[in-house]
Design a protein around this motif. Structure first.
Motif, PDB file in Angstrom:
ATOM      1  N   MET A   1      71.876  50.218  43.684  1.00  0.00           N
ATOM      2  CA  MET A   1      70.450  50.273  43.695  1.00  0.00           C
ATOM      3  C   MET A   1      69.921  49.167  42.775  1.00  0.00           C
ATOM      4  N   GLU A   2      69.050  48.391  43.312  1.00  0.00           N
ATOM      5  CA  GLU A   2      68.473  47.253  42.603  1.00  0.00           C
ATOM      6  C   GLU A   2      67.158  47.646  41.974  1.00  0.00           C
ATOM      7  N   LYS A   3      66.974  47.238  40.745  1.00  0.00           N
ATOM      8  CA  LYS A   3      65.713  47.534  40.065  1.00  0.00           C
ATOM      9  C   LYS A   3      64.881  46.261  40.024  1.00  0.00           C
ATOM     10  N   HIS A   4      63.744  46.363  40.577  1.00  0.00           N
ATOM     11  CA  HIS A   4      62.800  45.247  40.516  1.00  0.00           C
ATOM     12  C   HIS A   4      61.707  45.600  39.514  1.00  0.00           C
ATOM     13  N   GLY A   5      61.256  44.575  38.837  1.00  0.00           N
ATOM     14  CA  GLY A   5      60.177  44.806  37.884  1.00  0.00           C
ATOM     15  C   GLY A   5      58.880  45.156  38.600  1.00  0.00           C
ATOM     16  N   LYS A   6      58.176  46.074  38.026  1.00  0.00           N
ATOM     17  CA  LYS A   6      56.909  46.488  38.619  1.00  0.00           C
ATOM     18  C   LYS A   6      55.885  45.386  38.396  1.00  0.00           C
ATOM     19  N   SER A   7      55.253  44.944  39.460  1.00  0.00           N
ATOM     20  CA  SER A   7      54.272  43.856  39.323  1.00  0.00           C
ATOM     21  C   SER A   7      52.936  44.423  38.818  1.00  0.00           C
ATOM     22  N   LEU A   8      52.280  43.606  38.021  1.00  0.00           N
ATOM     23  CA  LEU A   8      51.000  44.003  37.447  1.00  0.00           C
ATOM     24  C   LEU A   8      49.903  43.627  38.441  1.00  0.00           C
ATOM     25  N   SER A   9      49.256  44.601  39.005  1.00  0.00           N
ATOM     26  CA  SER A   9      48.259  44.321  40.031  1.00  0.00           C
ATOM     27  C   SER A   9      46.828  44.562  39.555  1.00  0.00           C
ATOM     28  N   GLU A  10      46.656  44.878  38.301  1.00  0.00           N
ATOM     29  CA  GLU A  10      45.315  45.099  37.778  1.00  0.00           C
ATOM     30  C   GLU A  10      44.754  43.801  37.215  1.00  0.00           C
ATOM     31  N   ILE A  11      43.463  43.623  37.361  1.00  0.00           N
ATOM     32  CA  ILE A  11      42.792  42.435  36.843  1.00  0.00           C
ATOM     33  C   ILE A  11      42.242  42.767  35.466  1.00  0.00           C
ATOM     34  N   ASN A  12      42.484  41.879  34.528  1.00  0.00           N
ATOM     35  CA  ASN A  12      41.967  42.062  33.178  1.00  0.00           C
ATOM     36  C   ASN A  12      40.496  41.618  33.167  1.00  0.00           C
ATOM     37  N   VAL A  13      39.572  42.539  33.010  1.00  0.00           N
ATOM     38  CA  VAL A  13      38.139  42.223  33.072  1.00  0.00           C
ATOM     39  C   VAL A  13      37.530  41.929  31.703  1.00  0.00           C
ATOM     40  N   THR A  14      38.288  42.065  30.656  1.00  0.00           N
ATOM     41  CA  THR A  14      37.754  41.822  29.314  1.00  0.00           C
ATOM     42  C   THR A  14      37.198  40.407  29.150  1.00  0.00           C
ATOM     43  N   PRO A  15      37.912  39.351  29.572  1.00  0.00           N
ATOM     44  CA  PRO A  15      37.319  38.014  29.442  1.00  0.00           C
ATOM     45  C   PRO A  15      36.053  37.845  30.280  1.00  0.00           C
ATOM     46  N   LEU A  16      36.032  38.467  31.450  1.00  0.00           N
ATOM     47  CA  LEU A  16      34.844  38.397  32.301  1.00  0.00           C
ATOM     48  C   LEU A  16      33.647  39.054  31.614  1.00  0.00           C
ATOM     49  N   VAL A  17      33.849  40.198  31.008  1.00  0.00           N
ATOM     50  CA  VAL A  17      32.780  40.897  30.294  1.00  0.00           C
ATOM     51  C   VAL A  17      32.296  40.058  29.114  1.00  0.00           C
ATOM     52  N   ASP A  18      33.223  39.432  28.400  1.00  0.00           N
ATOM     53  CA  ASP A  18      32.845  38.576  27.267  1.00  0.00           C
ATOM     54  C   ASP A  18      31.953  37.417  27.722  1.00  0.00           C
ATOM     55  N   VAL A  19      32.345  36.762  28.791  1.00  0.00           N
ATOM     56  CA  VAL A  19      31.548  35.639  29.313  1.00  0.00           C
ATOM     57  C   VAL A  19      30.178  36.122  29.768  1.00  0.00           C
ATOM     58  N   MET A  20      30.129  37.248  30.442  1.00  0.00           N
ATOM     59  CA  MET A  20      28.846  37.773  30.930  1.00  0.00           C
ATOM     60  C   MET A  20      27.919  38.135  29.770  1.00  0.00           C
ATOM     61  N   LEU A  21      28.453  38.704  28.700  1.00  0.00           N
ATOM     62  CA  LEU A  21      27.622  39.035  27.545  1.00  0.00           C
ATOM     63  C   LEU A  21      27.078  37.781  26.864  1.00  0.00           C
ATOM     64  N   VAL A  22      27.905  36.743  26.774  1.00  0.00           N
ATOM     65  CA  VAL A  22      27.437  35.480  26.191  1.00  0.00           C
ATOM     66  C   VAL A  22      26.323  34.893  27.060  1.00  0.00           C
ATOM     67  N   LEU A  23      26.489  34.890  28.379  1.00  0.00           N
ATOM     68  CA  LEU A  23      25.448  34.381  29.280  1.00  0.00           C
ATOM     69  C   LEU A  23      24.161  35.201  29.166  1.00  0.00           C
ATOM     70  N   LEU A  24      24.305  36.513  29.055  1.00  0.00           N
ATOM     71  CA  LEU A  24      23.135  37.374  28.903  1.00  0.00           C
ATOM     72  C   LEU A  24      22.359  37.022  27.638  1.00  0.00           C
ATOM     73  N   ILE A  25      23.060  36.829  26.548  1.00  0.00           N
ATOM     74  CA  ILE A  25      22.405  36.468  25.286  1.00  0.00           C
ATOM     75  C   ILE A  25      21.708  35.116  25.407  1.00  0.00           C
ATOM     76  N   ILE A  26      22.381  34.150  26.035  1.00  0.00           N
ATOM     77  CA  ILE A  26      21.770  32.829  26.221  1.00  0.00           C
ATOM     78  C   ILE A  26      20.485  32.944  27.037  1.00  0.00           C
ATOM     79  N   PHE A  27      20.513  33.687  28.142  1.00  0.00           N
ATOM     80  CA  PHE A  27      19.315  33.840  28.965  1.00  0.00           C
ATOM     81  C   PHE A  27      18.201  34.582  28.228  1.00  0.00           C
ATOM     82  N   MET A  28      18.560  35.551  27.401  1.00  0.00           N
ATOM     83  CA  MET A  28      17.541  36.282  26.650  1.00  0.00           C
ATOM     84  C   MET A  28      16.853  35.375  25.637  1.00  0.00           C
ATOM     85  N   VAL A  29      17.585  34.428  25.084  1.00  0.00           N
ATOM     86  CA  VAL A  29      17.011  33.523  24.099  1.00  0.00           C
ATOM     87  C   VAL A  29      16.198  32.420  24.779  1.00  0.00           C
TER      88      VAL A  29
END
Length: 136
Positions: A1-29
């Motif tokens: 029986m061969e063991k294959h590594g489980k692939s990571l299929s989730e997207i890390n949204v933390t950088p996306l949220v960080d960029v969106m918050l920075v853009l929101l602050i820029i637009f508010m100013v």
């Protein structure tokens, strides 16, 4: 029986949220700075009163450009545009803002065009004089 590594299929949204918050602050100013209106250096008077209600404001800036409520209009079309806005209601008041560098004759020419539409109530808009201490 061969063991294959489980692939990571989730997207890390933390950088996306960080960029969106920075853009929101820029637009508010930046957003409040985007709408400045027409830059007019108004003369100062002791009896100046503020305009609270939304009214028809006709502005002449320092380059002799004419605006009706922040919309540019050529002087040859001024009478027509005023009539479009007001119809034949001559009881309406037009507030006239003219830069202090505009020749008096130009202001009178615009006032004459306004009166040709039947409007007799023209209020000149000015800034209040701020008394400075020690000034005589």
């Amino acid at each position: 029986m061969e063991k294959h590594g489980k692939s990571l299929s989730e997207i890390n949204v933390t950088p996306l949220v960080d960029v969106m918050l920075v853009l929101l602050i820029i637009f508010m100013v930046v957003a409040p700075m985007m709408h400045r209106g027409i830059d007019v250096n108004l003369p100062e008077t002791k009896t100046a009163m503020g305009v609270d209600e939304a009214r028809i404001v006709l502005t002449i800036d320092r380059e002799d450009r004419i605006y009706i409520n922040d919309r540019s209009v050529h002087i040859k079309l001024l009478k027509e545009r005023i009539l479009e806005l007001l119809g034949r209601d001559s009881r309406e008041t037009i507030f006239l803002k003219a830069d202090r560098k505009i020749p008096y004759g130009k202001v009178l020419q615009v006032m004459d065009i306004i009166r040709e539409t039947g409007i007799e109530n023209i209020s000149m808009v000015t800034n209040p004089i701020h008394e400075k201490e020690g000034r005589r």
